[in-house]
Motif scaffolding. Structure first.
Motif, PDB file in Angstrom:
ATOM      1  N   ASN A 424       0.842  -1.093   0.060  1.00  0.00           N
ATOM      2  CA  ASN A 424      -0.165   0.261  -0.133  1.00  0.00           C
ATOM      3  C   ASN A 424       0.906   1.286   0.021  1.00  0.00           C
ATOM      4  O   ASN A 424       1.377   1.601   1.073  1.00  0.00           O
ATOM      5  CB  ASN A 424      -1.065   0.160   1.290  1.00  0.00           C
ATOM      6  CG  ASN A 424      -2.131   1.028   1.137  1.00  0.00           C
ATOM      7  OD1 ASN A 424      -1.703   2.108   0.779  1.00  0.00           O
ATOM      8  ND2 ASN A 424      -3.297   0.722   1.221  1.00  0.00           N
ATOM      9  N   LEU A 426       0.225   4.488  -0.600  1.00  0.00           N
ATOM     10  CA  LEU A 426      -0.597   5.421   0.015  1.00  0.00           C
ATOM     11  C   LEU A 426      -0.848   5.515   1.273  1.00  0.00           C
ATOM     12  O   LEU A 426      -0.732   6.610   2.078  1.00  0.00           O
ATOM     13  CB  LEU A 426      -2.221   5.524  -0.747  1.00  0.00           C
ATOM     14  CG  LEU A 426      -2.292   5.592  -2.369  1.00  0.00           C
ATOM     15  CD1 LEU A 426      -3.508   5.684  -2.707  1.00  0.00           C
ATOM     16  CD2 LEU A 426      -1.495   6.759  -2.798  1.00  0.00           C
ATOM     17  N   GLY A 427      -0.740   4.228   2.014  1.00  0.00           N
ATOM     18  CA  GLY A 427      -0.793   4.241   3.478  1.00  0.00           C
ATOM     19  C   GLY A 427      -2.001   4.885   4.215  1.00  0.00           C
ATOM     20  O   GLY A 427      -2.084   5.658   5.147  1.00  0.00           O
ATOM     21  N   GLN A 428      -3.266   4.636   3.329  1.00  0.00           N
ATOM     22  CA  GLN A 428      -4.411   5.164   4.125  1.00  0.00           C
ATOM     23  C   GLN A 428      -5.257   4.009   4.243  1.00  0.00           C
ATOM     24  O   GLN A 428      -6.502   4.195   3.984  1.00  0.00           O
ATOM     25  CB  GLN A 428      -4.974   6.216   3.107  1.00  0.00           C
ATOM     26  CG  GLN A 428      -5.282   5.865   1.701  1.00  0.00           C
ATOM     27  CD  GLN A 428      -5.457   6.947   0.490  1.00  0.00           C
ATOM     28  OE1 GLN A 428      -5.304   7.960   0.944  1.00  0.00           O
ATOM     29  NE2 GLN A 428      -6.260   6.663  -0.236  1.00  0.00           N
ATOM     30  N   ASP A 429      -5.023   2.738   4.677  1.00  0.00           N
ATOM     31  CA  ASP A 429      -5.899   1.671   4.448  1.00  0.00           C
ATOM     32  C   ASP A 429      -6.337   1.208   6.119  1.00  0.00           C
ATOM     33  O   ASP A 429      -6.980   0.270   6.352  1.00  0.00           O
ATOM     34  CB  ASP A 429      -5.440   0.663   3.925  1.00  0.00           C
ATOM     35  CG  ASP A 429      -6.323  -0.559   3.705  1.00  0.00           C
ATOM     36  OD1 ASP A 429      -7.392  -0.338   3.422  1.00  0.00           O
ATOM     37  OD2 ASP A 429      -6.095  -1.824   3.892  1.00  0.00           O
ATOM     38  N   VAL A 525      -5.669  11.359   9.832  1.00  0.00           N
ATOM     39  CA  VAL A 525      -5.356  11.982   8.369  1.00  0.00           C
ATOM     40  C   VAL A 525      -4.063  12.030   8.228  1.00  0.00           C
ATOM     41  O   VAL A 525      -3.508  12.107   7.138  1.00  0.00           O
ATOM     42  CB  VAL A 525      -6.406  12.900   8.000  1.00  0.00           C
ATOM     43  CG1 VAL A 525      -6.229  14.209   8.687  1.00  0.00           C
ATOM     44  CG2 VAL A 525      -6.511  13.008   6.529  1.00  0.00           C
ATOM     45  N   ARG A 528       0.198   8.720   7.141  1.00  0.00           N
ATOM     46  CA  ARG A 528       0.209   7.979   6.013  1.00  0.00           C
ATOM     47  C   ARG A 528       1.456   7.476   5.633  1.00  0.00           C
ATOM     48  O   ARG A 528       2.396   7.850   5.137  1.00  0.00           O
ATOM     49  CB  ARG A 528      -0.298   8.679   4.761  1.00  0.00           C
ATOM     50  CG  ARG A 528      -1.567   9.717   4.833  1.00  0.00           C
ATOM     51  CD  ARG A 528      -2.590   8.583   4.512  1.00  0.00           C
ATOM     52  NE  ARG A 528      -3.904   8.959   4.409  1.00  0.00           N
ATOM     53  CZ  ARG A 528      -4.883   8.879   5.662  1.00  0.00           C
ATOM     54  NH1 ARG A 528      -4.332   8.294   6.565  1.00  0.00           N
ATOM     55  NH2 ARG A 528      -6.121   9.360   5.492  1.00  0.00           N
TER      56      ARG A 528
END
Length: 679
Positions: A424, A426-429, A525, A528
């Protein structure tokens, strides 16, 4: 606490230092930036320790920069502002609603081919006004400075540093006869030597293509050549001539003229190539276009029956005819590299009649059975591998580093990182799930609470990093327990835990229950962090069974392509093997959340693992080791070579993560028969 290194100083350190000076206090700076006051103090101390000087004068009621602090800010704050401005600019330019998209192409492609796929281009480049310009030179952007183009379509690959090139489709060449033809017979094929070139008239684009063959170059020297496609058809019709065109022209020609067509057997096919500037934001949209053509050609439901023939040999490893692969239960990120690859491997082994080798000097041993063994944690897998009871482990990044630490003995490794199961970027999971009655609304309120996560997983590293960001320590400031989603859901229902940290997929499932809610994303938020799930193999097994390792990696690449080509059908088939819902798999690999499958060992993964290795040293069984020496992509490179793929291209590019176009030269279809014979 170890002194922070220069390479760990970030733009955020500079931004925080500037904010403290502007606000005149730590508390006001924290309020302005949305951080905790403790974090502000920590970052200021880190940058002062790094430079070894006092950067802030601290006096009652007033905090301001020292002379050295002013010098540091004056010479670095422009960099911070420039990076932030570039981020805003890049994000703004990516949304190009209503802007013109200049598409250059040769006359033939614009006149005929593009008309057949206009809708597809409009779907892939949504909101853009596609404007076409004719490019007379098909070699490449030789005049790109004079004519600005966003995309180029032509018949030339021309791989160059300044652009990204992919072949979309390939078409047979046809002999088109206007009027009676002496070439018409009971066959539908003809060879170029059978054609009287004195009767031929050619389009300039086709003349260039045929002239690439040195034998034909001389024979075509006296042939009449026209620049315009419609002029060519008119001239050939009026003079009862022959011409040569790609097969995508056939429907257009037969709708206007009465002609006879024959497929030319021994000339190069006509390829349609897409060129995109290498650093353009259009790369992502272009990759979706590429994928649409790949799915047309390689869709599981429509592929022709073409044999995959693998070499077979009499195995010398009679006592090692089982490949034992450890996989962590409930880890969807390990799903395709585990169960997907087993599915492909079983199909390959079942094709026992196909045993003639087609690869020079390479034999792939398929005299083995691939077994998937699920475990509750990466720690259990590492212990099993240490005892020689597992050959391959698929591990999330903390467990991955634990494996490297355990198998490193200063001089050599007992294991090797041979590929990537998924990642991943984007690192937003990751989400934090709470009971609906919980009073927790901020990260700080997690302090002192009982928090559950799956140890060794990316969610585990997320909570460690999140606490560190807020100047807290997971090992001291909360009680962390190891639970999988099923156990965690019961614990939340019974209120025996305060929070559960997991991937977005499981968080969404749990959120469907009436007793669950998520911690507001606004609280996390800013965090990430990219993650990887790696594939490690025992070094002794590699040494004794290299052909089995090649077979596994071969089937891994095939499984990735198969899954990407038809994810819904593939997930539905594979979830019948294990207790995971198809919807969970599809949601996990939804592009929105950034999870991708790509086995290449990219330079970014070496950097990520080395950074984590240094920061987690002394925790969770992790010690410093030589990450670069641990990574071994020799066999993966060999597999890419066998499949006629450019490993280097995929290793350095993230463009392929947005599509299934591993096989840019369309070599893959000839390796696929066994998949469709057995489904």
């Amino acid at each position: 606490m170890n002194k922070i290194k220069l390479e760990d100083i970030t733009l955020n350190h500079i931004k925080i230092l500037k904010a403290v000076d502007d606000c005149g206090s730590f508390s006001k700076a924290a309020q302005k930036l949305g951080y905790s006051q403790a974090l502000i103090s920590k970052k200021v101390k880190q940058i002062e320790d790094c430079f070894g000087v006092v950067l802030l004068n601290r006096s009652p009621g007033s905090i301001c920069l020292t002379n050295k602090g002013k010098k540091l800010i004056s010479q670095t704050i422009n960099v911070v502002e420039t990076v932030e401005n570039l981020q805003e600019e890049f994000q703004a330019t990516f949304s190009a609603e209503g802007e013109d998209l200049i598409l250059g192409a040769t006359n033939l492609i614009l006149e005929v081919w593009l008309k057949q796929y206009t809708q597809r281009f409009q779907l892939c480049f949504a909101g853009r006004n596609i404007k076409e310009i004719t490019v007379t030179n098909s070699i490449f952007f030789s005049n790109s400075q004079a004519i600005e183009m966003d995309l180029l379509l032509n018949s030339c690959s021309g791989y160059k540093e300044e652009h990204h090139c992919t072949r979309l489709t390939t078409h047979k060449m046809l002999l088109v006869s206007f009027g009676a033809s002496k070439y018409l017979n009971e066959h539908s094929l003809i060879k170029i030597n059978d054609i009287d070139l004195a009767e031929i008239v050619l389009l300039d684009d086709i003349h260039q293509e045929l002239s690439k063959n040195e034998y034909l170059m001389n024979k075509l020297s006296g042939v009449k050549v026209l620049d315009n496609y419609q002029d060519l058809l008119k001239y050939a019709s009026e003079n009862q001539k022959l011409t040569i065109l790609p097969d995508f022209c056939q429907a257009d020609i037969t709708s206007q003229y009465k002609v006879l067509t024959l497929t030319i057997q021994d000339v190069n096919e006509y390829g349609i190539y897409l060129h995109v500037p290498r650093f353009s934001e259009l790369l992502i949209s272009a990759e979706s276009l590429v994928r649409s053509f790949r799915l047309d050609r390689h869709n599981l439901d429509s592929l022709p029956n073409i044999n995959l023939i693998l070499g077979s040999c009499s195995s010398k490893e009679d006592n090692n005819n089982i490949l034992r692969i450890g996989i962590q239960s409930d880890s969807i990120g390990q799903f395709v590299a585990g169960y997907g690859t087993k599915h492909i491997s079983d199909l390959q082994r079942a094709s026992s009649s196909l045993e003639q080798p087609i690869f020079k000097n390479i034999e792939i041993n398929r005299d083995f059975e691939l077994q998937i063994l699920p475990f509750n944690s990466g720690e259990q897998m590492n212990r099993q591998m240490k005892r020689g009871e597992l050959d391959i482990c698929i591990l999330d990044d903390i467990s991955l580093l634990n494996n490297g630490s355990q198998f490193f003995d200063d001089l050599s490794f007992g294991s090797k990182l041979i590929g990537i199961a998924s990642y991943n970027l984007l690192g937003q999971d990751i989400n934090i799930v709470l009971h609906k009655d919980s009073s927790i609304n901020t990260v700080q309120e997690l302090k002192g609470k009982r928090i559950s996560t799956l140890f060794g997983s990316n969610a585990h590293r997320f909570i460690i990093t999140l606490f560190d960001l807020y100047d807290m320590d997971v090992s001291k400031d909360c009680r962390l327990v190891n639970e999988n989603p099923r156990k965690a859901s019961k614990s939340l229902a019974n209120k025996t835990i305060d929070a559960y940290v997991c991937c977005h997929t499981f968080a969404s499932i749990l959120e469907g229950y009436a007793f669950v809610k998520k911690l507001p994303l606004s609280q996390t938020v800013s965090l990430r962090i990219p993650s990887v799930r790696g594939i490690v193999c025992r070094s002794q097994f590699i040494k004794e069974n290299p052909k089995i390792v090649v077979a596994y990696l071969h089937d891994l690449v095939v499984a990735n392509y198969w899954f990407n080509s038809s994810p819904i059908q593939a997930a539905d088939l594979l979830t019948k093997m294990i207790d995971v819902r198809t919807a969970q798999v599809n949601q996990f690999f939804n592009p929105v959340f950034g999870n991708r499958i790509d086995p290449t060992l990219k330079p970014q993964w070496s950097w990520l693992l080395k950074t984590l290795n240094r920061r987690l040293e002394g925790k969770y069984g992790i010690s410093l080791f030589d990450v670069d020496f641990w990574i071994d992509d020799y066999f993966l490179r060999l597999v890419y070579n066998l499949l006629n793929l450019d490993y280097h291209f995929h290793q350095v590019s993230f463009a392929s993560e947005f599509s299934s176009s591993y096989f840019v030269e369309e070599q893959f279809s000839r390796h696929m028969k066994v998949l469709y014979d057995k489904l």
